[in-house]
Design a protein around this motif. Structure first.
Motif, mmCIF file in Angstrom:
data_model
loop_
_atom_site.group_PDB
_atom_site.id
_atom_site.type_symbol
_atom_site.label_atom_id
_atom_site.label_comp_id
_atom_site.label_asym_id
_atom_site.label_seq_id
_atom_site.Cartn_x
_atom_site.Cartn_y
_atom_site.Cartn_z
ATOM 1 N N GLY A 1 0.718 -1.224 -0.041
ATOM 2 C CA GLY A 1 0.092 -0.012 -0.004
ATOM 3 C C GLY A 1 0.952 1.363 -0.027
ATOM 4 N N HIS A 2 2.106 1.352 0.645
ATOM 5 C CA HIS A 2 2.662 2.442 0.448
ATOM 6 C C HIS A 2 4.179 1.871 1.260
ATOM 7 C CE1 HIS A 2 4.516 6.304 1.919
ATOM 8 N NE2 HIS A 2 4.561 5.944 2.952
ATOM 9 N N ILE A 3 5.273 2.496 0.810
ATOM 10 C CA ILE A 3 6.630 2.241 0.885
ATOM 11 C C ILE A 3 7.293 3.484 1.835
ATOM 12 C CG2 ILE A 3 9.054 2.084 -0.108
ATOM 13 C CD1 ILE A 3 7.938 -0.155 -1.757
ATOM 14 N N GLN A 4 8.199 3.323 2.818
ATOM 15 C CA GLN A 4 8.454 4.557 3.402
ATOM 16 C C GLN A 4 10.026 4.685 3.012
ATOM 17 O OE1 GLN A 4 8.350 3.141 7.671
ATOM 18 N NE2 GLN A 4 6.400 3.961 7.642
ATOM 19 N N SER A 5 9.973 5.667 1.654
ATOM 20 C CA SER A 5 11.265 5.749 1.355
ATOM 21 C C SER A 5 12.676 6.260 2.240
ATOM 22 C CB SER A 5 11.327 7.127 -0.124
ATOM 23 O OG SER A 5 9.865 6.530 -0.766
ATOM 24 N N GLU A 6 12.105 7.097 3.259
ATOM 25 C CA GLU A 6 13.332 7.759 3.746
ATOM 26 C C GLU A 6 13.996 6.452 4.673
ATOM 27 O OE1 GLU A 6 9.927 8.889 3.876
ATOM 28 O OE2 GLU A 6 10.317 10.693 3.413
ATOM 29 N N LYS A 7 12.776 5.687 5.122
ATOM 30 C CA LYS A 7 13.228 4.665 6.370
ATOM 31 C C LYS A 7 14.190 3.508 5.634
ATOM 32 C CE LYS A 7 11.409 1.792 10.032
ATOM 33 N NZ LYS A 7 10.109 1.814 10.719
ATOM 34 N N ALA A 8 13.548 2.949 3.897
ATOM 35 C CA ALA A 8 14.257 2.050 3.394
ATOM 36 C C ALA A 8 15.675 2.562 2.999
ATOM 37 C CB ALA A 8 13.466 1.967 2.314
ATOM 38 N N SER A 9 15.755 3.747 2.382
ATOM 39 C CA SER A 9 17.219 4.287 2.032
ATOM 40 C C SER A 9 18.204 4.713 3.357
ATOM 41 C CB SER A 9 17.116 5.788 1.561
ATOM 42 O OG SER A 9 15.759 5.750 0.692
ATOM 43 N N LEU A 10 17.477 4.973 4.298
ATOM 44 C CA LEU A 10 18.553 4.989 5.530
ATOM 45 C C LEU A 10 18.875 3.669 6.271
ATOM 46 C CD1 LEU A 10 19.060 7.651 7.354
ATOM 47 C CD2 LEU A 10 17.369 6.996 8.831
ATOM 48 N N ILE A 11 17.931 2.453 6.304
ATOM 49 C CA ILE A 11 18.368 1.461 6.851
ATOM 50 C C ILE A 11 19.258 0.789 5.769
ATOM 51 C CG2 ILE A 11 17.647 -0.855 7.223
ATOM 52 C CD1 ILE A 11 14.906 0.593 8.418
ATOM 53 N N ALA A 12 19.106 0.959 4.520
ATOM 54 C CA ALA A 12 19.858 0.487 3.491
ATOM 55 C C ALA A 12 21.422 1.029 3.602
ATOM 56 C CB ALA A 12 19.606 0.548 2.264
ATOM 57 N N GLY A 13 21.417 2.279 3.845
ATOM 58 C CA GLY A 13 22.773 3.218 4.107
ATOM 59 C C GLY A 13 23.595 2.675 5.079
ATOM 60 N N ILE A 14 22.722 2.563 6.312
ATOM 61 C CA ILE A 14 23.270 2.049 7.619
ATOM 62 C C ILE A 14 23.937 0.778 7.655
ATOM 63 C CG2 ILE A 14 22.797 1.431 10.093
ATOM 64 C CD1 ILE A 14 20.714 3.951 10.120
ATOM 65 N N ILE A 15 23.338 -0.179 7.103
ATOM 66 C CA ILE A 15 23.538 -1.403 6.776
ATOM 67 C C ILE A 15 24.812 -1.520 6.096
ATOM 68 C CG2 ILE A 15 23.161 -3.888 5.676
ATOM 69 C CD1 ILE A 15 20.156 -3.513 6.340
ATOM 70 N N MET A 16 24.862 -0.828 4.858
ATOM 71 C CA MET A 16 26.141 -0.849 4.200
ATOM 72 C C MET A 16 27.529 -0.390 4.727
ATOM 73 S SD MET A 16 25.118 -0.359 -0.025
ATOM 74 C CE MET A 16 23.691 1.049 0.269
ATOM 75 N N ILE A 17 27.231 0.689 5.541
ATOM 76 C CA ILE A 17 28.448 1.376 6.296
ATOM 77 C C ILE A 17 28.756 0.421 7.477
ATOM 78 C CG2 ILE A 17 29.016 3.336 7.814
ATOM 79 C CD1 ILE A 17 27.343 5.081 5.539
ATOM 80 N N ILE A 18 27.724 -0.013 8.160
ATOM 81 C CA ILE A 18 28.327 -1.102 9.182
ATOM 82 C C ILE A 18 29.130 -2.236 8.408
ATOM 83 C CG2 ILE A 18 27.372 -2.639 11.020
ATOM 84 C CD1 ILE A 18 25.238 -0.449 11.611
ATOM 85 N N PHE A 19 28.615 -2.779 7.619
ATOM 86 C CA PHE A 19 29.074 -3.969 6.918
ATOM 87 C C PHE A 19 30.351 -3.521 6.356
ATOM 88 C CE2 PHE A 19 29.674 -7.439 4.117
ATOM 89 C CZ PHE A 19 29.262 -8.607 4.816
ATOM 90 N N LEU A 20 30.719 -2.270 5.973
ATOM 91 C CA LEU A 20 31.966 -1.957 5.499
ATOM 92 C C LEU A 20 32.967 -1.846 6.605
ATOM 93 C CD1 LEU A 20 33.474 -0.481 3.035
ATOM 94 C CD2 LEU A 20 32.935 1.821 3.748
ATOM 95 N N PHE A 21 32.627 -1.657 7.664
ATOM 96 C CA PHE A 21 33.645 -1.696 8.814
ATOM 97 C C PHE A 21 33.561 -3.009 9.612
ATOM 98 C CE2 PHE A 21 32.896 2.719 8.644
ATOM 99 C CZ PHE A 21 33.913 3.353 8.525
ATOM 100 N N LEU A 22 32.519 -3.841 9.563
ATOM 101 C CA LEU A 22 32.530 -5.090 10.510
ATOM 102 C C LEU A 22 32.245 -6.165 9.681
ATOM 103 C CD1 LEU A 22 30.136 -3.781 13.383
ATOM 104 C CD2 LEU A 22 32.733 -3.711 13.435
ATOM 105 N N GLY A 23 31.855 -6.237 8.497
ATOM 106 C CA GLY A 23 31.752 -7.369 7.465
ATOM 107 C C GLY A 23 32.442 -8.365 7.716
#
Length: 195
Positions: free
Chosen positions: A36-58
């Protein structure tokens, strides 16, 4: 701080190709219809956080649980393979068991992870880390997150411009491309598991 625009641009382009947010527009539209709806801000932010965390700790995270990058990439190739099959054949393999497929669920899973910050982009981050300075990779990730946000926000407008038939064609074409990426990711990493 060692900012290098050439490194930022190269890392940005590599990530942009792997994330393939433009190619994911049919999936995004599909998810919006289901949720019904997608939270663009939330999806972008979570994806960015996952990628940056994984960059350091992956790397250390994977070795901590006894998984090497190649095994991770092979598992990722299977996920991409099944998403591609859904796109090409027009079938639904992913079903939300509890039936609570709402905007929050869709924005986090499968949109932020594994569609945007998926095994493909996470393994790419690990290989970029061996090549480029970390601050340049972070800048490239942030630029991609901004672009992802813009595409998510305008996906309904893009849908109106392209039309339902255009979306079906794009969906099938990108399904084949995604299938090819999955096969390549599998082929590149499966060899390393048997050496």
């Amino acid at each position: 701080m060692d900012f290098n625009f050439k490194e930022i641009f190269t890392a940005f382009m590599v990530l942009f190709a792997v994330i393939d947010i433009v190619g994911n527009i049919p999936i995004i539209i599909d998810l919006r219809k289901k949720a019904g709806h997608i939270q663009s801000e939330k999806a972008s932010l979570i994806a960015g956080i996952i990628m940056i965390i994984f960059l350091f700790l992956g790397q250390s995270l994977l070795s901590l649980i006894g998984i090497d990058v190649n095994s991770f990439a092979v598992a990722g190739s299977f996920i991409l393979f099944f998403i591609a099959l859904e796109m090409i054949l027009g079938i639904t393999l992913y079903k939300d068991n509890d039936g609570d497929f709402n905007a929050i669920t869709a924005s986090v899973f499968p949109l932020a992870f594994p569609l945007i910050a998926g095994p493909g982009s996470l393994t790419t981050l690990l290989s970029l880390r061996a090549e480029f300075h970390i601050e340049n990779i972070i800048a490239a990730v942030l630029l991609n997150v901004i672009l992802i946000y813009i595409v998510l926000k305008t996906s309904s407008k893009i849908e109106r411009i392209i039309g339902p038939n255009g979306i079906q064609i794009i969906r099938k074409v990108f399904g084949v491309i995604l299938l090819a990426i999955a096969v390549k990711l599998f082929a590149q990493n499966i060899k390393a598991l048997f050496i």
